[in-house]
Structures are given as structure tokens and as C-alpha cells.
Write an enzyme that holds these catalytic residues in place. Structure first.
Site, PDB file in Angstrom:
ATOM      1  N   PHE A 208      41.431  41.655  17.895  1.00 41.31           N
ATOM      2  CA  PHE A 208      41.469  40.921  16.631  1.00 41.31           C
ATOM      3  C   PHE A 208      40.318  39.922  16.538  1.00 41.31           C
ATOM      4  O   PHE A 208      39.907  39.527  15.445  1.00 41.31           O
ATOM      5  CB  PHE A 208      42.821  40.229  16.458  1.00 41.31           C
ATOM      6  CG  PHE A 208      42.955  38.877  17.110  1.00 41.31           C
ATOM      7  CD1 PHE A 208      42.568  37.722  16.454  1.00 41.31           C
ATOM      8  CD2 PHE A 208      43.486  38.764  18.388  1.00 41.31           C
ATOM      9  CE1 PHE A 208      42.701  36.477  17.052  1.00 41.31           C
ATOM     10  CE2 PHE A 208      43.620  37.524  18.993  1.00 41.31           C
ATOM     11  CZ  PHE A 208      43.226  36.379  18.326  1.00 41.31           C
ATOM     12  N   LYS A 209      39.766  39.553  17.678  1.00 41.68           N
ATOM     13  CA  LYS A 209      38.699  38.553  17.679  1.00 41.68           C
ATOM     14  C   LYS A 209      37.386  39.086  17.116  1.00 41.68           C
ATOM     15  O   LYS A 209      36.474  38.316  16.825  1.00 41.68           O
ATOM     16  CB  LYS A 209      38.532  37.989  19.091  1.00 41.68           C
ATOM     17  CG  LYS A 209      39.795  37.221  19.487  1.00 41.68           C
ATOM     18  CD  LYS A 209      39.844  36.772  20.917  1.00 41.68           C
ATOM     19  CE  LYS A 209      41.185  36.094  21.188  1.00 41.68           C
ATOM     20  NZ  LYS A 209      41.325  35.602  22.560  1.00 41.68           N
ATOM     21  N   ASP A 210      37.290  40.414  16.938  1.00 41.50           N
ATOM     22  CA  ASP A 210      36.133  40.973  16.240  1.00 41.50           C
ATOM     23  C   ASP A 210      36.010  40.406  14.832  1.00 41.50           C
ATOM     24  O   ASP A 210      34.903  40.306  14.291  1.00 41.50           O
ATOM     25  CB  ASP A 210      36.244  42.500  16.132  1.00 41.50           C
ATOM     26  CG  ASP A 210      35.972  43.206  17.443  1.00 41.50           C
ATOM     27  OD1 ASP A 210      35.135  42.720  18.223  1.00 41.50           O
ATOM     28  OD2 ASP A 210      36.601  44.255  17.687  1.00 41.50           O
TER      29      ASP A 210
ATOM     30  N   THR B  53      38.404  38.091  24.236  1.00 43.62           N
ATOM     31  CA  THR B  53      37.332  37.275  23.655  1.00 43.62           C
ATOM     32  C   THR B  53      35.985  37.609  24.286  1.00 43.62           C
ATOM     33  O   THR B  53      34.967  37.709  23.602  1.00 43.62           O
ATOM     34  CB  THR B  53      37.614  35.773  23.853  1.00 43.62           C
ATOM     35  OG1 THR B  53      38.754  35.403  23.097  1.00 43.62           O
ATOM     36  CG2 THR B  53      36.438  34.929  23.378  1.00 43.62           C
TER      37      THR B  53
ATOM     38  N   LEU C 182      34.168  37.229  15.595  1.00 40.82           N
ATOM     39  CA  LEU C 182      33.002  37.315  16.469  1.00 40.82           C
ATOM     40  C   LEU C 182      31.947  38.294  15.970  1.00 40.82           C
ATOM     41  O   LEU C 182      30.845  38.345  16.518  1.00 40.82           O
ATOM     42  CB  LEU C 182      33.446  37.669  17.889  1.00 40.82           C
ATOM     43  CG  LEU C 182      34.113  36.493  18.610  1.00 40.82           C
ATOM     44  CD1 LEU C 182      34.772  36.940  19.903  1.00 40.82           C
ATOM     45  CD2 LEU C 182      33.096  35.388  18.891  1.00 40.82           C
TER      46      LEU C 182
END
Length: 318
Positions: free
Chosen positions: A112-114, A147, A117
Site C-alpha cells: 500500500f505504501k506505493d 516500506t 512512495l
């Protein structure tokens, strides 16, 4: 809009300065002095917009020293066609009348951090041009797994940056370790540490405030920044997908426009649900924020007992 520090209320910087720095010099986190508002008319208009348009609207309220052209460059680059495995970027899937799932795994690393990021390198390079002249940015990241890979992928070969990721040697899954240690890119580095994620995070924060290291960096025309959720440029893009999800739920008939929703977030460190809190405070119709924790429940225990146990057991997915 200006940003202040959680440890020094006299600090007052622009959004681009907050993003370029990553963390305030005395170790505090940058937060907006005021939370901007989304009117119901704004939200209604966003219901008929695509994800990139929604992102530009929400981010534009926070990044007020970015020009329209700069914001277009950041959003269009991050969420360009083909970068995510869905044309909707973060689609909502309706399970039944009362439950919708926000799919945040459509990015290049399936984390989900895409969502944040992929855009952070664009935000950071624009911010650097405004604040850091010709200095090279060294990105420091502490990770418990996802992450690290998402940050490495986002910053690989980005001009004017280097990235170094620290992870606990026994605190990530075998797949996550392989993802990080096989990362391509001329400007990337990965370092395993003895200890847990808290040790990695504490070490990164201490580097940011170490006067001797900062002086050496200054002499070599280098400057630190972060891709962790301590960087406002990492948190702000996460607000977007909660606003977008509400619009999609209105569109698919799950909620009536103006009806409040509950947001349930599975998380270990609250960064994700913090973005939902900002969306709520902006005016998104939200009833409850529910944070569901797994066995790595340090913050659940902290809220219930008042004790933060740094020596707790850590659990990695195998």
C-alpha cells in the site's frame, strides 16, 4: 499554508521545505498549522473526477507553494497509465451493501505504501529545487519490510538522490529481504542491523539530529531527508485515497452522498490511519476510525496500558 514542528511551535516553514527536510532539525515532525477544508460541494465535484484529479485537488490544499505545473508534474508522473495495475489506481471493490474494500496493492511492489512512495520522489525533487539549491539528497529509511522495497523502487535512479534502507536482520520476511537486497538502481543501498524495527527507526532519527554528521554532510554538499511516514510528503498522498474511496462508494451506491462511513485500517504503526484522520478533519463524512492490529500490537498495548514496550517480540510474515 505553513508547517510547524511537534517539538517546537516556533518553527514555521513552507510545504516544500518540510518535505525537503523530512524531519525538523530538533527531531520533531512537521505538521500543518491548520487543516484545510473540503466542502461538500468539493467532494461532490470529485465524485465525477479520476484519481489524478482528486489527488491534485487534495494535495493542492496542503502544498500551497507548489505551482499548478509542479503539482501536475508530480501527480501525472506518479500515477501515469501503466504504473498501477488498475486504471483507477486505488479501486474500491464492493463486497456487499455494508462493506467495501479499498485495494491499495495495485502498485509496482504490491505494498500500500506505493500509493505515497511513487509520488514522493517527484515531490522531493521539486522541493529540493526550491530549497536546497544544488545539494544531493540522501534518503534514509527504516523499514520492517514493505516500506523499504517501495521506497527503493520509487527512488531508484532518481537524479540528485541516494537512498539507504535499514532493516532488522531477523525482522522481515524472506521475500521482503530478497526484494530489498536484489533492488536495481545506481543510487540504492540496503543495510541489515542487529535489533528490531524500533532500533532501526531510532538510529535513523538520531542521524538526522547528529550535529557532527550534519556538518560533514554540509561540507560535502549533501543533505538528509526521509521516505518514512515522518515525512509530510509521505503522509499527504495517503489522505487522497480516503477521499477517493468515499467518492467511489457514492458512485457504486454503497453510501448516499453525505452519509458517514466507518474506516477500518489494519496497521501496526498508525501512519495509515492518521491520513484517514486528516481526511475526516478536512470534512470527509466519517463516523469512526477503527484501527485493527495483528500480533505486532505495540500501539494497542500502549493505548490500553500506557506503556510502550520496545523490547516486545516482533513477528514477521513467513
Amino acid at each position: 499554508m505553513f508547517y510547524t514542528s511537534t517539538r517546537d511551535s516556533s518553527v514555521r516553514v513552507t510545504a516544500s521545505k518540510a518535505i525537503a527536510d523530512g524531519i525538523s532539525r530538533e527531531g520533531g515532525l512537521y505538521i500543518p498549522e491548520t487543516i484545510p477544508s473540503l466542502s461538500m460541494d468539493d467532494i461532490k465535484a470529485l465524485c465525477s473526477a479520476d484519481y489524478k484529479t482528486r489527488a491534485k485537488k487534495v494535495l493542492g490544499l496542503y502544498l500551497t507553494d507548489f505551482t499548478k505545473e509542479e503539482l501536475d508534474y508530480c501527480v501525472d508522473g506518479a500515477y501515469a497509465d501503466g504504473k498501477f495495475a488498475s486504471e483507477f489506481v486505488a479501486p474500491v471493490v464492493k463486497l456487499h451493501d455494508n462493506v467495501n474494500i479499498l485495494e491499495l496493492f495495485r502498485g509496482p511492489t504490491c505494498a500500500f505504501k506505493d500509493m505515497a512512495l511513487q509520488i514522493l520522489p517527484y515531490l522531493l525533487t521539486v522541493s529540493a529545487k526550491k530549497n536546497l539549491k544544488d545539494k544531493e539528497i540522501v534518503i534514509l529509511v527504516a523499514t520492517s519490510g514493505d516500506t523499504g522495497k517501495a521506497a527503493l523502487e520509487g527512488f531508484k535512479d532518481v537524479e540528485g538522490t541516494r537512498i539507504l534502507v535499514f532493516y532488522p536482520v531477523d525482522g522481515v520476511s524472506p521475500m521482503q529481504k530478497l526484494q530489498m537486497t536484489t533492488q536495481e538502481g545506481s543510487n540504492v543501498g540496503v543495510c541489515a542491523i542487529e535489533g528490531n524495527f524500533d532500533d532501526a527507526q531510532t538510529g535513523v532519527k538520531s542521524i538526522f539530529t547528529n550535529a557532527e554528521i550534519l556538518e560533514r554532510f554540509e561540507k560535502n554538499n549533501l543533505v538528509f531527508s526521509s521516505a518514512n511516514s515522518i515525512n509530510w510528503g509521505r503522509l499527504a498522498p495517503q489522505i487522497v485515497y480516503y477521499v477517493s474511496a468515499y467518492c467511489d462508494m457514492v458512485n457504486n451506491g454503497s453510501v448516499k452522498f453525505g452519509e458517514k462511513i466507518n474506516i477500518v485500517v489494519p496497521t501496526g504503526n498508525f501512519g495509515n490511519i492518521l491520513a484517514a484522520y486528516f481526511a475526516k478533519e478536512m470534512g470527509l463524512p466519517v463516523n469512526k476510525l477503527i484501527c485493527a492490529s495483528n500480533a505486532n500490537n505495540v500501539l494497542t498495548d500502549f493505548i490500553q496500558t500506557g506503556t510502550y514496550d520496545r523490547n516486545r517480540s516482533f513477528y514477521a510474515t513467513t
